[in-house]
Design a protein around this motif. Structure first.
Motif, PDB file in Angstrom:
ATOM      1  N   ILE A  26       2.860  -8.247   4.085  1.00 22.33           N
ATOM      2  CA  ILE A  26       3.775  -7.618   3.126  1.00 22.33           C
ATOM      3  C   ILE A  26       2.964  -7.257   1.890  1.00 22.33           C
ATOM      4  O   ILE A  26       2.195  -8.083   1.395  1.00 22.33           O
ATOM      5  CB  ILE A  26       4.928  -8.563   2.752  1.00 22.33           C
ATOM      6  N   GLU A  27       3.126  -6.007   1.406  1.00 24.54           N
ATOM      7  CA  GLU A  27       2.292  -5.609   0.264  1.00 24.54           C
ATOM      8  C   GLU A  27       2.697  -6.386  -0.986  1.00 24.54           C
ATOM      9  O   GLU A  27       3.878  -6.635  -1.225  1.00 24.54           O
ATOM     10  CB  GLU A  27       2.348  -4.088   0.051  1.00 24.54           C
ATOM     11  N   PRO A  28       1.684  -6.792  -1.788  1.00 27.25           N
ATOM     12  CA  PRO A  28       1.967  -7.653  -2.940  1.00 27.25           C
ATOM     13  C   PRO A  28       2.478  -6.909  -4.168  1.00 27.25           C
ATOM     14  O   PRO A  28       2.892  -7.531  -5.131  1.00 27.25           O
ATOM     15  CB  PRO A  28       0.600  -8.285  -3.239  1.00 27.25           C
ATOM     16  N   VAL A  29       2.486  -5.575  -4.132  1.00 25.40           N
ATOM     17  CA  VAL A  29       2.865  -4.829  -5.337  1.00 25.40           C
ATOM     18  C   VAL A  29       4.374  -4.920  -5.573  1.00 25.40           C
ATOM     19  O   VAL A  29       4.839  -5.414  -6.603  1.00 25.40           O
ATOM     20  CB  VAL A  29       2.413  -3.348  -5.237  1.00 25.40           C
ATOM     21  N   GLU A  30       5.165  -4.474  -4.599  1.00 24.27           N
ATOM     22  CA  GLU A  30       6.629  -4.548  -4.723  1.00 24.27           C
ATOM     23  C   GLU A  30       7.236  -5.596  -3.799  1.00 24.27           C
ATOM     24  O   GLU A  30       8.388  -5.972  -3.952  1.00 24.27           O
ATOM     25  CB  GLU A  30       7.257  -3.204  -4.326  1.00 24.27           C
ATOM     26  N   GLY A  31       6.485  -6.006  -2.786  1.00 28.90           N
ATOM     27  CA  GLY A  31       7.054  -6.908  -1.777  1.00 28.90           C
ATOM     28  C   GLY A  31       8.075  -6.212  -0.909  1.00 28.90           C
ATOM     29  O   GLY A  31       8.966  -6.845  -0.356  1.00 28.90           O
ATOM     30  N   ARG A  32       7.941  -4.896  -0.765  1.00 18.83           N
ATOM     31  CA  ARG A  32       8.973  -4.124  -0.062  1.00 18.83           C
ATOM     32  C   ARG A  32       8.528  -3.627   1.310  1.00 18.83           C
ATOM     33  O   ARG A  32       9.350  -3.480   2.208  1.00 18.83           O
ATOM     34  CB  ARG A  32       9.353  -2.936  -0.939  1.00 18.83           C
ATOM     35  N   GLU A  78      -5.579  -7.414  15.688  1.00 22.91           N
ATOM     36  CA  GLU A  78      -5.523  -8.838  15.346  1.00 22.91           C
ATOM     37  C   GLU A  78      -5.147  -9.093  13.893  1.00 22.91           C
ATOM     38  O   GLU A  78      -4.598 -10.131  13.564  1.00 22.91           O
ATOM     39  CB  GLU A  78      -6.884  -9.492  15.641  1.00 22.91           C
ATOM     40  N   THR A  79      -5.503  -8.168  13.008  1.00 28.04           N
ATOM     41  CA  THR A  79      -5.201  -8.360  11.581  1.00 28.04           C
ATOM     42  C   THR A  79      -4.822  -7.028  10.951  1.00 28.04           C
ATOM     43  O   THR A  79      -5.488  -6.020  11.193  1.00 28.04           O
ATOM     44  CB  THR A  79      -6.426  -8.919  10.817  1.00 28.04           C
ATOM     45  N   VAL A  80      -3.750  -7.033  10.161  1.00 30.68           N
ATOM     46  CA  VAL A  80      -3.440  -5.890   9.285  1.00 30.68           C
ATOM     47  C   VAL A  80      -3.354  -6.446   7.868  1.00 30.68           C
ATOM     48  O   VAL A  80      -2.910  -7.576   7.663  1.00 30.68           O
ATOM     49  CB  VAL A  80      -2.111  -5.181   9.640  1.00 30.68           C
ATOM     50  N   GLN A  81      -3.800  -5.656   6.900  1.00 25.90           N
ATOM     51  CA  GLN A  81      -3.678  -6.079   5.505  1.00 25.90           C
ATOM     52  C   GLN A  81      -3.543  -4.858   4.611  1.00 25.90           C
ATOM     53  O   GLN A  81      -4.256  -3.867   4.767  1.00 25.90           O
ATOM     54  CB  GLN A  81      -4.895  -6.907   5.053  1.00 25.90           C
ATOM     55  N   TRP A  82      -2.613  -4.946   3.668  1.00 22.52           N
ATOM     56  CA  TRP A  82      -2.473  -3.922   2.646  1.00 22.52           C
ATOM     57  C   TRP A  82      -3.634  -4.020   1.675  1.00 22.52           C
ATOM     58  O   TRP A  82      -4.127  -5.113   1.382  1.00 22.52           O
ATOM     59  CB  TRP A  82      -1.183  -4.132   1.855  1.00 22.52           C
ATOM     60  N   PRO A 126      -7.551 -10.777  -2.889  1.00 24.54           N
ATOM     61  CA  PRO A 126      -6.348 -10.372  -3.620  1.00 24.54           C
ATOM     62  C   PRO A 126      -6.607 -10.165  -5.115  1.00 24.54           C
ATOM     63  O   PRO A 126      -5.793  -9.568  -5.806  1.00 24.54           O
ATOM     64  CB  PRO A 126      -5.381 -11.539  -3.397  1.00 24.54           C
ATOM     65  N   ILE A 127      -7.755 -10.663  -5.616  1.00 24.64           N
ATOM     66  CA  ILE A 127      -7.964 -10.651  -7.076  1.00 24.64           C
ATOM     67  C   ILE A 127      -9.218  -9.918  -7.523  1.00 24.64           C
ATOM     68  O   ILE A 127      -9.419  -9.732  -8.719  1.00 24.64           O
ATOM     69  CB  ILE A 127      -8.046 -12.089  -7.635  1.00 24.64           C
ATOM     70  N   ALA A 128     -10.077  -9.503  -6.583  1.00 24.39           N
ATOM     71  CA  ALA A 128     -11.382  -8.981  -6.998  1.00 24.39           C
ATOM     72  C   ALA A 128     -11.255  -7.728  -7.851  1.00 24.39           C
ATOM     73  O   ALA A 128     -10.473  -6.829  -7.545  1.00 24.39           O
ATOM     74  CB  ALA A 128     -12.228  -8.688  -5.775  1.00 24.39           C
ATOM     75  N   THR A 129     -12.020  -7.691  -8.927  1.00 29.20           N
ATOM     76  CA  THR A 129     -12.088  -6.487  -9.754  1.00 29.20           C
ATOM     77  C   THR A 129     -13.505  -5.929  -9.750  1.00 29.20           C
ATOM     78  O   THR A 129     -13.724  -4.758  -9.995  1.00 29.20           O
ATOM     79  CB  THR A 129     -11.698  -6.803 -11.209  1.00 29.20           C
ATOM     80  N   PHE A 318       5.037 -14.705   4.142  1.00 29.65           N
ATOM     81  CA  PHE A 318       6.053 -15.139   3.173  1.00 29.65           C
ATOM     82  C   PHE A 318       6.297 -14.023   2.162  1.00 29.65           C
ATOM     83  O   PHE A 318       5.358 -13.382   1.700  1.00 29.65           O
ATOM     84  CB  PHE A 318       5.538 -16.395   2.452  1.00 29.65           C
ATOM     85  N   GLN A 319       7.567 -13.799   1.843  1.00 28.90           N
ATOM     86  CA  GLN A 319       7.932 -12.794   0.838  1.00 28.90           C
ATOM     87  C   GLN A 319       8.335 -13.573  -0.421  1.00 28.90           C
ATOM     88  O   GLN A 319       9.418 -14.150  -0.470  1.00 28.90           O
ATOM     89  CB  GLN A 319       9.100 -11.950   1.362  1.00 28.90           C
ATOM     90  N   PRO A 320       7.448 -13.597  -1.441  1.00 26.32           N
ATOM     91  CA  PRO A 320       7.676 -14.523  -2.561  1.00 26.32           C
ATOM     92  C   PRO A 320       8.840 -14.150  -3.470  1.00 26.32           C
ATOM     93  O   PRO A 320       9.451 -15.017  -4.074  1.00 26.32           O
ATOM     94  CB  PRO A 320       6.358 -14.486  -3.339  1.00 26.32           C
ATOM     95  N   HIS A 321       9.192 -12.852  -3.567  1.00 23.90           N
ATOM     96  CA  HIS A 321      10.240 -12.478  -4.521  1.00 23.90           C
ATOM     97  C   HIS A 321      11.591 -13.077  -4.146  1.00 23.90           C
ATOM     98  O   HIS A 321      12.397 -13.396  -5.006  1.00 23.90           O
ATOM     99  CB  HIS A 321      10.378 -10.956  -4.626  1.00 23.90           C
TER     100      HIS A 321
END
Length: 374
Positions: A26-32, A78-82, A126-129, A318-321
């Motif tokens: 689930i994408e972490p931006v909107e959780g949608r 095997e793996t998908v990630q936004w 998830p945090i790298a800049t 898990f959908q945190p919102h």
């Protein structure tokens, strides 16, 4: 809310996959928006929002990379990630030895990385800049790091002896990576250091290695096929085919010795489990045969088993919102687990007045016309 999770009777996820579902994100931006990847190479993108406005609804598949798509994966995804920072891009990796970077709007691959062996797992921080590295675990014992900016696989981390089944970046330190291998070992790396790994986790915390060198520094007595950091990055949870789950202090590398009991794990490949977010205490959701076991992360207590799938569960997310859980299984279904609606608790103050009188006391006729009071 997490303690009352149950199968949602009002929400279905549209069934598109004709074979088992291995991975969800689930994408972490909107959780949608949610991605799923199947054993037939198909990738589907869903909108989790209730667009029908009716209490009972189906989460619609917006589009899919199906078997007829020219760039579909040839074998199991095997793996998908936004992409962690916006929904315009997502990634997928497959047993067809490729990692693909997709443009969400055109559904075309913007880049394809090729490997010598089966790809079991990949992860973007998830945090790298400061870096755009994707860690990739393959049939080779070498961990590959692919650079999104340059489009090359720039880096190799050497140290494992067998295939790498799981990789996870720390959500706390952008250069720290955890890897789990079929050699029973979990290694932590600082990817800026060429000299080798930071530490190899030891289930005995150094107690046993004095006696025998062979048992030294294994995290599990079996293949390590799942890794998940807690959201603060202070702890790492690992699962292995020794039917054990272990919780490690990620800064000291110490086994915290939390006992989760027997955690059945017959998966021959990576196992995608997850940890709740925004809850206190935190819970782990672990595929367990055709069910999902829910554990309290820091006490090891199994809270409940979520039953609803007909076959092996391969992944959950898990959908945190809204504290919701989605799970994918070999039965081709994605199930939504939501907190049970609570009975409304009556408000104390309204309770006192309602039965006796229906008039607000302020408006009551308060003076008396009887003679004796005059």
């Amino acid at each position: 809310r997490v303690l009352s999770l149950e199968l949602n009777k009002d929400r279905d996820v549209e069934r598109i996959h004709g074979s088992g579902i291995n991975t969800l994100d689930i994408e972490p931006v909107e959780g949608r928006y949610m991605l799923s990847g199947g054993s037939d190479g198909v990738i589907v993108l869903y909108d989790l929002e209730n667009l029908s406005r009716k209490p009972s609804y189906t989460c619609k598949a917006l589009f899919s990379v199906g078997r007829s798509h020219p760039d579909v994966h040839k074998f199991s995804v095997e793996t998908v990630q936004w992409y962690p920072h916006d929904t315009g891009m997502f990634t997928s990796s497959s047993f067809d030895k490729t990692l693909k970077i997709w443009d969400t709007n055109t559904l075309q691959p913007a880049d394809i990385f090729h490997f010598e062996g089966t790809v079991y797992s990949h992860h973007m921080s998830p945090i790298a800049t400061k870096h755009c590295l994707i860690a990739v675990g393959t049939k080779s014992p070498k961990v590959q790091l692919c650079d999104l900016k340059s489009g090359s696989s720039s880096h190799i981390l050497q140290g494992h002896r067998q295939e790498v089944l799981a990789v996870a970046w720390s959500p706390r330190h952008e250069y720290v990576l955890a890897t789990g291998s079929a050699d029973g070992r979990v290694k932590l790396w600082d990817v800026r250091r060429a000299s080798g790994c930071l530490s190899t986790l030891d289930q005995y915390n150094g107690e046993k290695s004095k006696a025998s060198s062979e048992a030294a520094n294994t995290a599990h007595n079996g293949r390590v096929n799942g890794l998940c950091y807690t959201n603060d990055g202070l702890h790492l949870l690992t699962v292995g085919t020794d039917d054990r789950m272990r919780l490690w202090n990620s800064s000291t590398g110490e086994n915290t010795l939390v006992n989760y009991g027997k955690v059945c794990n017959e998966s021959r490949k990576g196992l995608k489990f997850t940890i709740s977010c925004g809850c206190n205490p935190e819970f782990a959701f672990v595929p367990y045969g055709s069910t999902i076991a829910v554990y309290t992360v820091f006490t090891g207590e199994m809270i409940t088993m979520l039953r609803g799938h007909y076959s092996t569960v391969n992944c959950c997310v898990f959908q945190p919102h809204f504290q919701e859980l989605y799970s994918g299984s070999k039965d081709c279904n994605i199930l939504a687990w939501v907190p049970a609606p609570r009975e409304p608790v009556p408000d104390d103050t309204s309770e006192k007045f309602l039965p006796q009188q229906h008039v607000n006391p302020a408006y009551e006729d308060a003076w008396s016309s009887s003679d004796d009071e005059g």
